[in-house]
Design a protein around this motif. Structure first.
Motif, PDB file in Angstrom:
ATOM      1  N   PHE A 170       0.829  -1.206   0.000  1.00  0.00           N
ATOM      2  CA  PHE A 170       0.000   0.000   0.000  1.00  0.00           C
ATOM      3  C   PHE A 170       0.867   1.261   0.000  1.00  0.00           C
ATOM      4  CE2 PHE A 170      -2.589   3.141   2.509  1.00  0.00           C
ATOM      5  CZ  PHE A 170      -3.602   3.315   1.587  1.00  0.00           C
ATOM      6  N   VAL A 171       1.869   1.276   0.858  1.00  0.00           N
ATOM      7  CA  VAL A 171       2.771   2.435   0.953  1.00  0.00           C
ATOM      8  C   VAL A 171       3.537   2.634  -0.352  1.00  0.00           C
ATOM      9  CG1 VAL A 171       4.830   3.352   2.103  1.00  0.00           C
ATOM     10  CG2 VAL A 171       2.995   2.318   3.466  1.00  0.00           C
ATOM     11  N   GLN A 172       4.081   1.540  -0.912  1.00  0.00           N
ATOM     12  CA  GLN A 172       4.855   1.648  -2.149  1.00  0.00           C
ATOM     13  C   GLN A 172       3.993   2.130  -3.316  1.00  0.00           C
ATOM     14  OE1 GLN A 172       7.660  -1.907  -2.763  1.00  0.00           O
ATOM     15  NE2 GLN A 172       6.645  -2.429  -0.843  1.00  0.00           N
ATOM     16  N   GLY A 173       2.759   1.615  -3.397  1.00  0.00           N
ATOM     17  CA  GLY A 173       1.864   2.038  -4.473  1.00  0.00           C
ATOM     18  C   GLY A 173       1.497   3.502  -4.371  1.00  0.00           C
ATOM     19  N   ALA A 174       1.207   3.954  -3.139  1.00  0.00           N
ATOM     20  CA  ALA A 174       0.852   5.358  -2.932  1.00  0.00           C
ATOM     21  C   ALA A 174       2.008   6.273  -3.315  1.00  0.00           C
ATOM     22  CB  ALA A 174       0.455   5.582  -1.472  1.00  0.00           C
ATOM     23  N   LYS A 175       3.216   5.909  -2.894  1.00  0.00           N
ATOM     24  CA  LYS A 175       4.385   6.741  -3.175  1.00  0.00           C
ATOM     25  C   LYS A 175       4.838   6.634  -4.631  1.00  0.00           C
ATOM     26  CE  LYS A 175       6.157   7.156   1.535  1.00  0.00           C
ATOM     27  NZ  LYS A 175       5.981   8.622   1.552  1.00  0.00           N
ATOM     28  N   HIS A 176       4.479   5.544  -5.279  1.00  0.00           N
ATOM     29  CA  HIS A 176       4.757   5.409  -6.712  1.00  0.00           C
ATOM     30  C   HIS A 176       4.003   6.487  -7.490  1.00  0.00           C
ATOM     31  CE1 HIS A 176       5.644   3.326 -10.512  1.00  0.00           C
ATOM     32  NE2 HIS A 176       4.376   3.499 -10.843  1.00  0.00           N
ATOM     33  N   PHE A 177       2.777   6.770  -7.045  1.00  0.00           N
ATOM     34  CA  PHE A 177       1.972   7.793  -7.720  1.00  0.00           C
ATOM     35  C   PHE A 177       2.284   9.189  -7.195  1.00  0.00           C
ATOM     36  CE2 PHE A 177      -1.796  10.391  -8.466  1.00  0.00           C
ATOM     37  CZ  PHE A 177      -2.009  10.156  -9.814  1.00  0.00           C
ATOM     38  N   ASN A 178       2.511   9.303  -5.883  1.00  0.00           N
ATOM     39  CA  ASN A 178       2.781  10.603  -5.261  1.00  0.00           C
ATOM     40  C   ASN A 178       3.858  10.436  -4.193  1.00  0.00           C
ATOM     41  OD1 ASN A 178       2.832  13.044  -3.950  1.00  0.00           O
ATOM     42  ND2 ASN A 178       0.698  13.009  -3.282  1.00  0.00           N
ATOM     43  N   PRO A 179       5.115  10.668  -4.535  1.00  0.00           N
ATOM     44  CA  PRO A 179       6.217  10.443  -3.596  1.00  0.00           C
ATOM     45  C   PRO A 179       6.114  11.247  -2.297  1.00  0.00           C
ATOM     46  CG  PRO A 179       7.037  10.775  -5.823  1.00  0.00           C
ATOM     47  CD  PRO A 179       5.586  11.123  -5.847  1.00  0.00           C
ATOM     48  N   LYS A 180       5.345  12.313  -2.298  1.00  0.00           N
ATOM     49  CA  LYS A 180       5.252  13.169  -1.114  1.00  0.00           C
ATOM     50  C   LYS A 180       4.104  12.800  -0.172  1.00  0.00           C
ATOM     51  CE  LYS A 180       7.322  17.172  -3.444  1.00  0.00           C
ATOM     52  NZ  LYS A 180       7.130  18.592  -3.856  1.00  0.00           N
ATOM     53  N   ILE A 181       3.329  11.801  -0.535  1.00  0.00           N
ATOM     54  CA  ILE A 181       2.151  11.474   0.267  1.00  0.00           C
ATOM     55  C   ILE A 181       2.562  10.889   1.618  1.00  0.00           C
ATOM     56  CG2 ILE A 181       1.729   9.062  -0.418  1.00  0.00           C
ATOM     57  CD1 ILE A 181      -1.240  10.130  -0.974  1.00  0.00           C
ATOM     58  N   GLU A 182       1.719  11.085   2.641  1.00  0.00           N
ATOM     59  CA  GLU A 182       1.998  10.597   3.996  1.00  0.00           C
ATOM     60  C   GLU A 182       1.024   9.476   4.339  1.00  0.00           C
ATOM     61  OE1 GLU A 182       2.039  12.187   8.663  1.00  0.00           O
ATOM     62  OE2 GLU A 182       1.717  13.607   7.001  1.00  0.00           O
ATOM     63  N   ILE A 183       1.544   8.407   4.951  1.00  0.00           N
ATOM     64  CA  ILE A 183       0.689   7.283   5.346  1.00  0.00           C
ATOM     65  C   ILE A 183       0.744   7.117   6.856  1.00  0.00           C
ATOM     66  CG2 ILE A 183       0.286   4.799   5.195  1.00  0.00           C
ATOM     67  CD1 ILE A 183       2.019   6.524   2.331  1.00  0.00           C
ATOM     68  N   LEU A 184      -0.408   7.231   7.498  1.00  0.00           N
ATOM     69  CA  LEU A 184      -0.535   6.996   8.938  1.00  0.00           C
ATOM     70  C   LEU A 184      -0.788   5.504   9.150  1.00  0.00           C
ATOM     71  CD1 LEU A 184      -2.997   9.939   9.715  1.00  0.00           C
ATOM     72  CD2 LEU A 184      -0.493   9.990   9.775  1.00  0.00           C
ATOM     73  N   THR A 185      -0.014   4.882  10.032  1.00  0.00           N
ATOM     74  CA  THR A 185      -0.109   3.431  10.229  1.00  0.00           C
ATOM     75  C   THR A 185      -0.376   3.100  11.689  1.00  0.00           C
ATOM     76  OG1 THR A 185       1.389   2.967   8.388  1.00  0.00           O
ATOM     77  CG2 THR A 185       1.125   1.240  10.031  1.00  0.00           C
ATOM     78  N   ALA A 186      -1.275   2.152  11.923  1.00  0.00           N
ATOM     79  CA  ALA A 186      -1.554   1.696  13.284  1.00  0.00           C
ATOM     80  C   ALA A 186      -1.966   0.223  13.253  1.00  0.00           C
ATOM     81  CB  ALA A 186      -2.672   2.533  13.907  1.00  0.00           C
ATOM     82  N   TYR A 187      -1.637  -0.505  14.327  1.00  0.00           N
ATOM     83  CA  TYR A 187      -1.999  -1.915  14.452  1.00  0.00           C
ATOM     84  C   TYR A 187      -2.927  -2.111  15.645  1.00  0.00           C
ATOM     85  CZ  TYR A 187       1.034  -3.605  10.756  1.00  0.00           C
ATOM     86  OH  TYR A 187       1.587  -3.865   9.522  1.00  0.00           O
TER      87      TYR A 187
END
Length: 323
Positions: A170-187
């Protein structure tokens, strides 16, 4: 000519033996038993998908099947019951069943087992895993395409390797399209708490995430419902989860467990057993994929970008890392 006759006779006998074996396999009524993962039937995701595969195998291949659940976490007892019911194949669904399944497999070395979502080295255990990271890459791209805040949220169930596949793809795909995007992660630490999933999604949305991707079983169910309530988009997992939250789920990462289970059942009926020791299924093998895109409309350029990424992953031009 006399020398040729014995050779022809042996060849004919071999052909007859093969035909008899094939006929025996086709006439035999095969039985499959499955132990579902922690949350059991009704999760509208992982377990339900595997169950659909067995239902299809029953309808099209004539197999009989039984299923067990272990809400108390005692996996050994239902696995042993499935063995004693004389199932030709016993399936353990999910990485959490591995320890109990391997213990049971050692006790019954002549029984064939199938472990889904984990890898075993035992001779009588076939391992089936998926490249969740490849399908999640496409969800990440889709999320980045739709985001107005440049913030996305990922919610994992239990902090284990297979859930990292979803997160990392998910992170790699998002940054592939927009390298500056931020992903908040929680478990969450659990796959079975919808109320906790709601709280976690609400927190990420409050922090600016406008697309939530939960790989968290029934906990994720709650996250999807909260995304819908708050008016943000979301991505489903394992099955097409559009009908869980019809105003939020833009697409789901399909983990085609139903297809894989059906194919394993088909191999069992055709060959009498599953021959390979392990299977790893990704985009190229139709093990994972992206569901129909709903709720949103993509531009032609965005559609082309998703299509190209899919083709490049299958061709090996894009390598999606699982860890």
């Amino acid at each position: 000519m006399k020398k040729l006759l014995p050779i022809l006779l042996i060849f004919s006998l071999l052909l007859a033996a093969c035909a008899t074996e094939k006929s025996t396999n086709q006439n035999k009524e095969y039985k499959i038993g499955i132990l579902l993962s922690d949350t059991g039937l009704g999760d509208e995701s992982f377990n339900d998908s595997a169950f659909r595969g067995l239902e299809k195998a029953r309808g099209e291949l004539g197999i009989l099947f039984d299923y067990k659940e272990a809400p108390d976490g005692n996996f050994e007892k239902p696995l042993e019951e499935l063995v004693k019911e004389n199932n030709d194949l016993v399936i353990g669904l999910g990485f959490s069943a591995q320890e109990a399944l391997e213990k049971t497999a050692k006790k019954y070395p002549d029984q064939q087992f199938l472990l889904i979502d984990a890898v075993s080295e035992l001779d009588n255990v076939v391992s089936l895993t998926f490249k969740e990271h490849e399908g999640s890459f496409l969800v990440g791209m889709l999320a980045a395409m739709t985001s107005k805040t440049d913030k996305l949220g990922f919610i994992g169930g239990v902090d284990v390797s297979v859930i990292h596949h979803f997160e990392n793809g998910f992170v790699q795909g998002a940054k592939h399209f927009n390298p500056k995007i931020e992903i908040l992660t929680a478990y969450a630490g659990t796959f079975g708490d919808a109320a906790l999933g709601e709280k976690m999604a609400e927190k990420q949305i409050a922090e600016g995430a406008d697309f939530i991707y939960p790989a968290a079983g029934f906990t994720g169910f709650g996250a999807l419902k909260k995304a819908e309530e708050k008016g943000v988009l979301a991505g489903g997992v394992d099955s097409d989860q559009y009908f869980v939250a019809e105003n939020a789920v833009a697409a789901s990462m399909l983990k085609n467990i139903d297809v894989a289970v059906f194919n394993m059942a088909k191999e069992l009926t055709e060959k009498g057993k599953i021959e390979a020791s392990s299977y790893v299924l990704g985009l190229a093998e139709n093990g994972v994929g992206l569901s129909e895109i709903r709720v949103i409309s993509l531009t032609e350029e965005q559609k082309a970008a998703l299509k190209k990424a899919t083709e490049d992953i299958i061709a090996g031009k894009i390598t999606v890392k699982s860890e």
